[in-house]
Design an enzyme around this catalytic site. Structure first.
Site: not given
Length: 588
Positions: A389, A392, A421, A456, A474, A497
């Site tokens: 993690e 990342w 969108w 998370n 987004w 995202w």
């Protein structure tokens, strides 16, 4: 300041929302001009009207064609521009003699422990027998342009006060100044160095576009003035550019990248060696530079101030500084890391490290986190999962460096910017305020508003809901997160995202759409997380808490003021699949 579209949206939510998070778009960039590759397609005009681009600082959204020139390496990447500046000035910098002081510039590395640039600056000053001066520049315009949350600004200022006190014990001054015009930062640094008689400046590298281009300019500017700037890789455990596929390209998928990352650490164990803390300054430091010791750290920044009641609550939740970071890391490795792999996805559990704020602000280095977990924990799957993690964060910064247009309001996959969108203000406000009628979504959004932080797993759930169920751009959610998260980091936030909206590096197709009810039942089976954050539903004791209006608890939910779902998930899923398919196939 947010653009006009963002200001208009602020009236429907609790804070200004409505744009993307261009934490590193080129601040010196001009408008699109006549270059066809800079011309956004008319398809993007709707996003422009809704404040996706902060036009006070940045040009319009670039075209997909221009984004693809970055993909093809036809445009120099900002890190390549910085590398060129360092290479072009190498001889001049090597010939610079140490004068009266050496300077370290703190940015997102607010610690004395394991800080590579600070260690190098201290060593340089010690070898020359001169004073080490440290500085931090507050830039209100950068905070606005990068959409930094007030809670994070407050955390940084509190960390600076702790850092100043720690350095003062070593007779090292921390000079803090507010620079109102962000473009004036390079010139102001040069002025300060001249006033201190300093010839060498050290700083750790930041990988966002604005910062890389600024440092390239500063390296050349100082070289012309007979000064030397050294920029050190420190933020990532493995610096960007060191991991390549068999074809010599940057990895775009995490799993093979992580295998390469682990193999590289085994091959280069020195990457986990911790930097030495700075040594005490000469006795003359306070006599010669007493005025530098006297600089004040602001209590707040005018455009990023917390309300008094929020400040009290959030400061209690998030003690600042590197000592708190070490305390939390040690406690996590001793008490929770062993079952991290089994419990990390359950938001009602106290199973995570809560160290993201320290990693984002640099009160803890990723190196220290990985090294401590490896050396002091019991090992096993929990430790390996947590290290993955932390990795990342490296991965997303590597992606940012190689595909810098993601800092420029573009998705990693440019063709995904052609999706039609929704910009429904009522739906967006319901999402922001935690009143969508989907309990797990609403609980998570209320946690964010209250704590400046969100679990998370819940970040993925609410991001999928906004981009897929509501089909809202987004980038509006990306920005809202940055406006509220105490651990807001552009690369990690953008990567998250991108994953949830299916516009990022994740190889899974766009038809992966989270079902919020199933996510709720799987990761909050007993509803404890929902009951904590959605008091209207605390009286519901059965599984009906996951969807009260569909499971016979609608009367109680309505009586307590909890809303019905704003959309039907099944219908919304079909709408999203159609919109994604049409957008991708548009060929724009």
């Amino acid at each position: 300041m947010p653009s006009h579209g963002a200001k208009r949206k602020a009236q429907t939510g609790r804070s200004a929302t409505g744009g993307s998070v261009p934490s590193a778009v080129a601040s010196l960039a001009s408008g699109p001009g006549s270059d066809p590759l800079r011309q956004p397609h008319p398809f993007h005009e709707e996003a422009e009207r809704h404040g996706i681009v902060l036009r006070e600082f940045y040009p319009p959204e670039m075209s997909n064609a221009r984004a693809r020139t970055y993909q093809a390496g036809e445009i120099p990447r900002p890190i390549e521009q910085l590398d060129a500046a360092l290479q072009d000035t190498l001889r001049e910098r090597e010939n610079v003699q140490v004068k009266d002081a050496v300077v370290h510039w703190f940015k997102t590395d607010l610690r004395t422990a394991d800080n590579h640039a600070l260690s190098c600056a201290s060593q340089k000053a010690r070898e020359a027998g001169v004073t080490l001066i440290t500085m931090y520049l507050v830039s209100p315009q950068d905070l606005e342009a990068h959409v930094v949350a007030p809670v994070r600004v407050d955390f940084v200022l509190r960390s600076l006060r702790i850092l100043r006190d720690d350095l003062a014990k070593l007779d090292i001054p921390l000079y803090v100044e507010t620079v109102e015009e962000r473009r004036q930062i390079p010139a102001r640094i040069a002025e300060l160095m001249e006033s201190w008689g300093a010839s060498h400046l050290y700083a750790n590298m930041e990988y966002e576009v604005d910062e890389l281009r600024r440092e390239a300019k500063l390296v050349r500017m100082l070289a012309e003035k007979g000064m030397c700037m050294e920029i050190i890789h420190d933020t990532c455990v493995v610096p960007p550019g060191q991991l390549r596929t068999g074809a010599g390209k940057q990895y775009a998928v995490y799993t093979p990248w992580f295998r390469s990352w682990m193999a590289h650490l085994r091959k280069e164990p020195g990457l986990l060696e911790l930097g030495e803390p700075p040594v005490r300054n000469p006795e003359s430091a306070r006599r010669t530079f007493g005025h530098v010791f006297d600089s004040e750290i602001p209590v707040a920044v005018s455009n990023k101030t917390l309300a008094d009641e929020d400040a009290v609550r959030l400061r209690a939740l998030w003690p600042a500084g590197e000592h708190e970071a070490k305390k939390r890391l040690d406690a996590f490795c001793k008490q929770r890391i062993g079952h991290y792999d089994r419990k990390r996805n359950f938001p009602a559990e106290a199973a995570t490290s809560s160290l993201s704020v320290h990693l984002a602000s640099g009160t803890l280095s990723a190196r220290t986190a990985v090294r401590t977990a490896r050396d002091r924990s019991a090992g096993g799957e929990g430790t390996q999962t947590w290290i993955s993690e932390v990795a990342w964060r490296d991965f997303y910064k590597h992606v940012l460096v190689n595909w810098p247009y993601i800092c420029m309001n573009k998705p990693f996959k440019p063709e995904y910017s052609n999706i039609t969108w929704s910009y429904d203000e009522a739906h967006f406000a319901a999402w922001c305020e935690g009143r969508t009628g989907y309990p797990i979504v609403d609980a998570a959004m209320r946690q964010l508003q209250d704590m400046g932080w969100m679990h998370n797993r819940c970040r993925m759930i609410v991001a999928s809901f906004l981009s897929k169920d509501l089909l809202i751009d987004w980038r509006m959610g990306e920005r809202f997160f940055m406006e509220h998260l105490i651990d807001g980091d552009f690369a990690s936030n953008n990567g998250g995202w991108g994953f949830s909206a299916s516009v990022g590096v994740d190889p899974q197709p766009y038809f992966r759409i989270f079902n919020p009810r199933l996510q709720s039942e799987k990761f909050d089976k007993d509803g404890d997380y929902i009951r904590k954050w959605v008091p209207e539903l605390r009286g519901i004791k059965s599984s009906a808490i996951h969807e009260p209006y569909a499971r016979g608890a609608g009367a109680l939910a309505k009586k307590n003021g909890y809303p019905e779902p704003v959309v039907d998930h099944s219908a919304a899923r079909e709408r999203a699949l159609t919109a994604y398919k049409e957008g991708i196939e548009s060929g724009l």
